[in-house]
Write a protein that holds these residues in place. Sequence first.
Motif, short mmCIF file in Angstrom:
data_model
loop_
_atom_site.label_atom_id
_atom_site.label_comp_id
_atom_site.label_asym_id
_atom_site.label_seq_id
_atom_site.Cartn_x
_atom_site.Cartn_y
_atom_site.Cartn_z
N VAL A 103 -10.68 0.04 -24.50
CA VAL A 103 -9.47 0.40 -23.64
C VAL A 103 -10.17 -1.25 -23.59
CG1 VAL A 103 -9.05 2.79 -22.52
CG2 VAL A 103 -10.71 1.04 -21.55
N MET A 111 -7.83 -4.31 -23.59
CA MET A 111 -7.81 -5.29 -22.53
C MET A 111 -8.95 -6.68 -22.77
SD MET A 111 -6.53 -4.46 -20.00
CE MET A 111 -5.50 -5.28 -18.90
N HIS A 146 -14.07 9.98 -17.84
CA HIS A 146 -13.27 10.91 -18.88
C HIS A 146 -13.54 12.62 -19.08
CE1 HIS A 146 -11.02 7.28 -19.68
NE2 HIS A 146 -12.71 6.53 -20.26
N THR A 167 -19.26 3.45 -13.19
CA THR A 167 -18.19 3.34 -13.47
C THR A 167 -17.44 2.21 -11.99
OG1 THR A 167 -17.53 5.35 -14.34
CG2 THR A 167 -15.54 4.25 -13.53
N ILE A 194 -18.36 -1.83 -13.07
CA ILE A 194 -17.71 -2.10 -13.73
C ILE A 194 -16.47 -2.45 -13.10
CG2 ILE A 194 -15.35 -0.41 -14.69
CD1 ILE A 194 -16.94 -1.78 -17.65
N GLY A 205 -5.88 -1.94 -11.98
CA GLY A 205 -7.66 -1.69 -11.84
C GLY A 205 -7.74 -0.42 -10.16
N GLY A 241 -7.96 2.70 -10.30
CA GLY A 241 -9.38 3.40 -11.26
C GLY A 241 -10.62 3.60 -10.69
N LEU A 251 -10.50 7.26 -9.65
CA LEU A 251 -10.62 7.73 -10.76
C LEU A 251 -11.57 7.79 -11.09
CD1 LEU A 251 -7.66 7.05 -12.95
CD2 LEU A 251 -7.57 9.29 -11.88
N HIS A 280 -7.22 14.26 -12.73
CA HIS A 280 -7.75 14.11 -13.77
C HIS A 280 -6.53 14.98 -14.43
CE1 HIS A 280 -9.95 14.12 -17.79
NE2 HIS A 280 -9.41 16.21 -18.25
N ASP A 281 -6.28 14.71 -15.70
CA ASP A 281 -4.92 14.90 -16.85
C ASP A 281 -3.78 14.57 -15.81
OD1 ASP A 281 -5.04 15.23 -18.89
OD2 ASP A 281 -6.68 16.75 -19.46
N VAL A 331 -3.04 9.80 -13.77
CA VAL A 331 -3.85 9.39 -14.84
C VAL A 331 -3.13 7.85 -15.67
CG1 VAL A 331 -5.50 9.42 -16.68
CG2 VAL A 331 -5.54 10.65 -14.55
N HIS A 370 -1.83 5.47 -13.65
CA HIS A 370 -3.03 4.63 -13.97
C HIS A 370 -3.70 3.58 -15.31
CE1 HIS A 370 -7.50 2.68 -14.24
NE2 HIS A 370 -7.63 3.56 -14.91
N PHE A 371 -3.50 4.52 -16.26
CA PHE A 371 -3.85 3.15 -17.38
C PHE A 371 -2.96 2.83 -17.78
CE2 PHE A 371 -2.93 7.85 -19.99
CZ PHE A 371 -1.92 7.26 -20.75
N VAL A 379 -2.66 -0.61 -16.12
CA VAL A 379 -3.83 -1.36 -16.50
C VAL A 379 -3.87 -1.87 -17.49
CG1 VAL A 379 -5.68 0.59 -17.04
CG2 VAL A 379 -6.15 -1.53 -14.98
N ARG A 389 0.07 16.19 -17.01
CA ARG A 389 0.31 15.34 -17.79
C ARG A 389 0.68 16.22 -19.31
NH1 ARG A 389 -4.72 11.78 -20.12
NH2 ARG A 389 -3.44 11.27 -21.47
C1 HEM Z 1 -11.93 -1.34 -12.33
C2 HEM Z 1 -11.98 -0.64 -13.66
C3 HEM Z 1 -11.04 0.76 -13.75
C4 HEM Z 1 -12.31 1.73 -13.89
C5 HEM Z 1 -13.18 2.17 -12.90
C6 HEM Z 1 -11.35 3.03 -14.38
C7 HEM Z 1 -11.90 4.34 -14.33
C8 HEM Z 1 -11.12 5.32 -15.34
C9 HEM Z 1 -11.32 6.41 -14.78
C10 HEM Z 1 -12.51 7.27 -14.15
C11 HEM Z 1 -10.16 7.23 -15.66
C12 HEM Z 1 -10.71 8.44 -16.57
C13 HEM Z 1 -9.23 9.29 -15.62
C14 HEM Z 1 -9.88 11.05 -16.38
O1 HEM Z 1 -8.45 11.28 -16.95
O2 HEM Z 1 -10.02 11.69 -15.48
C15 HEM Z 1 -9.79 6.21 -16.52
C16 HEM Z 1 -9.04 6.56 -17.66
C17 HEM Z 1 -8.43 6.10 -18.25
N1 HEM Z 1 -8.12 4.17 -18.04
FE1 HEM Z 1 -9.21 3.71 -16.66
N2 HEM Z 1 -10.51 2.57 -15.18
C18 HEM Z 1 -10.89 1.27 -15.15
C19 HEM Z 1 -10.33 -0.16 -15.90
C20 HEM Z 1 -9.31 0.42 -17.03
C21 HEM Z 1 -8.64 -0.69 -18.42
C22 HEM Z 1 -9.62 -2.07 -17.59
C23 HEM Z 1 -7.81 -0.05 -18.95
C24 HEM Z 1 -7.72 -0.15 -20.35
C25 HEM Z 1 -7.91 -1.75 -20.73
C26 HEM Z 1 -8.29 1.09 -18.67
C27 HEM Z 1 -7.48 2.80 -19.18
C28 HEM Z 1 -7.27 3.83 -19.29
C29 HEM Z 1 -7.68 4.99 -20.38
C30 HEM Z 1 -6.62 4.09 -21.24
C31 HEM Z 1 -6.81 6.23 -19.32
C32 HEM Z 1 -6.89 7.16 -19.82
C33 HEM Z 1 -7.42 8.10 -20.86
C34 HEM Z 1 -6.59 9.07 -21.45
O3 HEM Z 1 -7.45 10.46 -20.66
O4 HEM Z 1 -5.69 9.64 -22.59
N3 HEM Z 1 -8.43 1.65 -17.33
N4 HEM Z 1 -9.93 5.01 -15.98
#
Ligand code: HEM
Lengths: 607, 352
Positions: A303, A307, A350, A368, A371, A411, A414, A417, A427-428, A432, A435-436, A439, A497
């Motif tokens: 990710v 980014m 994750h 996490t 970051i 962000g 995030g 999460l 989660h799921d 989510v 979020h993604f 971001v 989802r």
């Molecule tokens: C502030 C920073 C961030 C935090 C604290 C954060 C935290 C998280 C967490 C804990 C999850 C897991 C959620 C779950 O599946 O239950 C998640 C999922 C995800 N995050 Fe972030 N995230 C942040 C920034 C980003 C950034 C910058 C990106 C992309 C460039 C990103 C892309 C994703 C993606 C693609 C998933 C989902 C993946 C999936 O299950 O298919 N996140 N994030």
Amino acid sequence: MNQDVAAVQGPNVAHTHHGDDTGHHHEHHEQHFIWKYIFSMDHKIIAKQFLITGILWAIIGALFSVFFRLQLGFPNETFPIMETFLGKWAQGGKLTPEGYYALVTMHGTILIFFVLTAGLSGTFANFLIPLQIGARDMASPFMNMLSYWFFLAASIVMFASLFIQTGPASGGWTAYPPLSAIKEANLGSGTGMDLWLISLTLFVVSTLLGGLNYISTILNMRTKGMTMTRMPLTIWALLFTAVIGLLSFPVLVSGFVLLIFDRHFGTSFYLSELFVGGKALPYVGGSAILYQHLFWFLGHPEVYIIMLPGMGITSEVLSNHSRKPIFGYFAMIISLIGITVLSFLVWAHHMFVTGMSPFLGSVFVLMTLLIAVPSSVKVFNWLTTIWRGNIRFTVPMMFALGFVSMFISGGLTGIWLGNSVIDMHVHDTYFVIAHFHIVMGVSAFFGMFAGIYHWYPKMFGRFMNNTLGYIHFFGTFIGAYLIFWPMHYEGLAGMPRRYYDYSAWESFKHFEGLNVFISVVVILTFIVQLVFVLNFFVSIWYGRRVTTMNPWNSPTLEWTTPIRPGHGNWPGEVPTVYRWAYDYKDDGHGNDFVPQTTPIQPGEEVH
Amino acid sequence: MSVFILIALIVLVLAVIYQIGRASEFASLLRGEEKVQAGTNRLMAWSMLLMFPLGMWAIYACHQALIGKMLPVSASVQGEGYDSMMYVTLIMTGIVFIITQGLLCWFAFRYQSTPNRKAYFYAHNNRLEILWTTVPALAMAVLVIIGLRHWFNITSEAPADSQIVEVVGKQFNWIIRYPGKDGVLGKRNFQLINNENNVLGLDTNDRQNLDDIILENGEVHVIVNRPIKFIIGSRDVIHDVGLPHFRYKMDAVPGITTTLWFTPKYTTAQMKEITGNPDFVYEIACDQMCGKGHYSMRGTIIVETAEEHAAWLAKQQPYLKGGQAPAPAPSAADTAAVPAATPAPVQTITKL
Ligand code: HEM
Ligand SMILES: [Cu+2]
Ligand SMILES: [Cu+2]
């Protein structure tokens, strides 16, 4: 108007004698079309190959999302257009569950890997690294060409998998075993899954070839005076992107190899105690969770691979169009380093609900949320960069501002999460998804669009149409928020989802109306993207011509090349650099910037 | 046919939009590019400014439209921790959201290019950098501390007097097992599974299995206000026991046993009143992609009073009829084909 690009000298250039590519000088010997555009080793052409392949994939990936959103928004209707495109997967215009899951899986795979990794890094690393550090080409133009060809091979294999009898992989882009390992468990886990694994392995080869090249070029081939701390932030970002890729993609391949063994050679790395298709299978002792660790060890860094280029591009574009140096250049580099290191230490966020030890979970909570610190430093620095600037709202600038807005919105969720207690609930779910997509999906696309609109004049010697650009921006910005913002609510309400239909669920069926709304906005936003595609391709031939060498008044090196640079980039010697990339100050001659190639004046304060 | 009309329509719309774009480009050449650019710049600056109130209004409207569709209060005691944490996080991130988005829009508008403006050369300020590194770091520390307190609380060992129920996922439904009178779940062995008369592969040599009750309709009955511990497993691929009303979720992984526990606060009947929905039911949603029927993998939880529960339990029969081993399974041949060398996997679910 055209600078004649004469024969280029220099040790890095294999071919000499290139005519300028506007075809004005036919007495020069022209390279054959095939060698010039297809089997090219010119980094600029390879960049365009990545970009155009990426755009084609983006259209396919987005179209898939329109199809599955039609199902989600209108589960009781039929759409003949789907049958036209999808055939038996949408017999009578009604998408089947298998078809739905295949579309979702391909959508994710295509956008994450083919568009936002290859299409984004591949384009801008290839295009910008030599031009902005003052090199004639990549360290190994041949490996660079191979990198594109491996990407194309991966693309072809993946595309072919769409047409086989049992369909493409359909277990989600994360492809968790046992679902992805046992072909009786899922239609897409047959040949489609094999092709998926082959394709992505080819893709990793492409990424590694490219990444090695980017790193060695940046470290070794900078022009005289271009110290590391004089490089534009785009280059720093692309450097760390390549480093992350080099360290994490091989782990993914190792995970894939074990999966291939489990699928075909009877091993039990990921499999244990399964009863599928009416019989107990002979696997014991494996761990399905092991795959998830290997996958997310790439998956999370991935990710950031997506980014960082957008962050670099945004830094460059915000600074240039605000006519102000980027604020906190060193802080920006340090936060990039922070993100790079931390991105390897958070993967198990994750996996909070896989039953892993709560203590381990708590370590990942800490990492996490850590970051978020470098991420917020970047946001504050961007805001300070435009503060007291002199802002030109060009199309790239609009997209860069949009990037910042999206990155903040996504962000911040995030942080929700990252806290395992909250994640345990959402989660799921659609939270989510929201979020993604915000971001990573939308932000990274905004970074990419900002980059395309900004460097289009350098790529093609023409501008893209502005009005269409603004339409594209507002349509995408508003559309994206309308699509993804309400999804937070669905997720907080627990709506899972990857569901094909919610109408049988007492807890989720009342979002029916919202799902219609979202699906309609998706269609409109998709059409707005076609405006971009049209603008992009038509402008290659009919766009307004670039008439000055430096249309954005930028201090960086790429704008010291001719309007249409030939192979080798600079007709004469590669310029020497004397200052950093952000000297937006009065040059004493009425300009508000000083090019990197201008020597330091006596008495001038050096940054 | 209609497909062609649709595509033709889209092409037409795109062509019109494109012509508008071209025309405006020519118009700007005629009217003087600089003037037009200045005008556009002003327009964009204003739209950036407007974006903020419009966005805030849209967020408000969205909230009003959807808040009535959200989940009721947490139905588990432990889920209250989630609810309170969610609000703390919402407030903290909400403040940051409004400030940063507001500044973004305001700066964009305020510092739009005008003929006389000069950008202020401002390259760095270490005090500021330190400030906005430490403040977020402290804020994160607060969230981590609150979060981990709840986390260790909800992932702690289940109380000794917990009710026990086993939930096993298979494509595409949930099988529920109760320990019966002895309060203990007997051993399972996946090689003994057959869909006719031993859906969970109960080991008939284990006497603790003889009174175990199995429900294949995915219905879990639990007593209100007493902790309930879920023993979670899967027969085939990974599933996930998703319990949105209780704010819980746990994967069901083949070959591994996972657990979760919580204390339900409201009976199903009470919840019908709270939500005002006579059809209310606690649902178990599969939250891990498990194949084509994933979206239909639904279970339910009936939370009831101790008396109701006892009455229900009295009507249930042990799964293994009369303490007999099930008739030889048709799939015995397949089972025998398993290499003898593989160590017999024991699914040990003993005293808890
Ligand atoms: C502030 C920073 C961030 C935090 C604290 C954060 C935290 C998280 C967490 C804990 C999850 C897991 C959620 C779950 O599946 O239950 C998640 C999922 C995800 N995050 Fe972030 N995230 C942040 C920034 C980003 C950034 C910058 C990106 C992309 C460039 C990103 C892309 C994703 C993606 C693609 C998933 C989902 C993946 C999936 O299950 O298919 N996140 N994030
Ligand atoms: Cu992550
Ligand atoms: Cu499922």
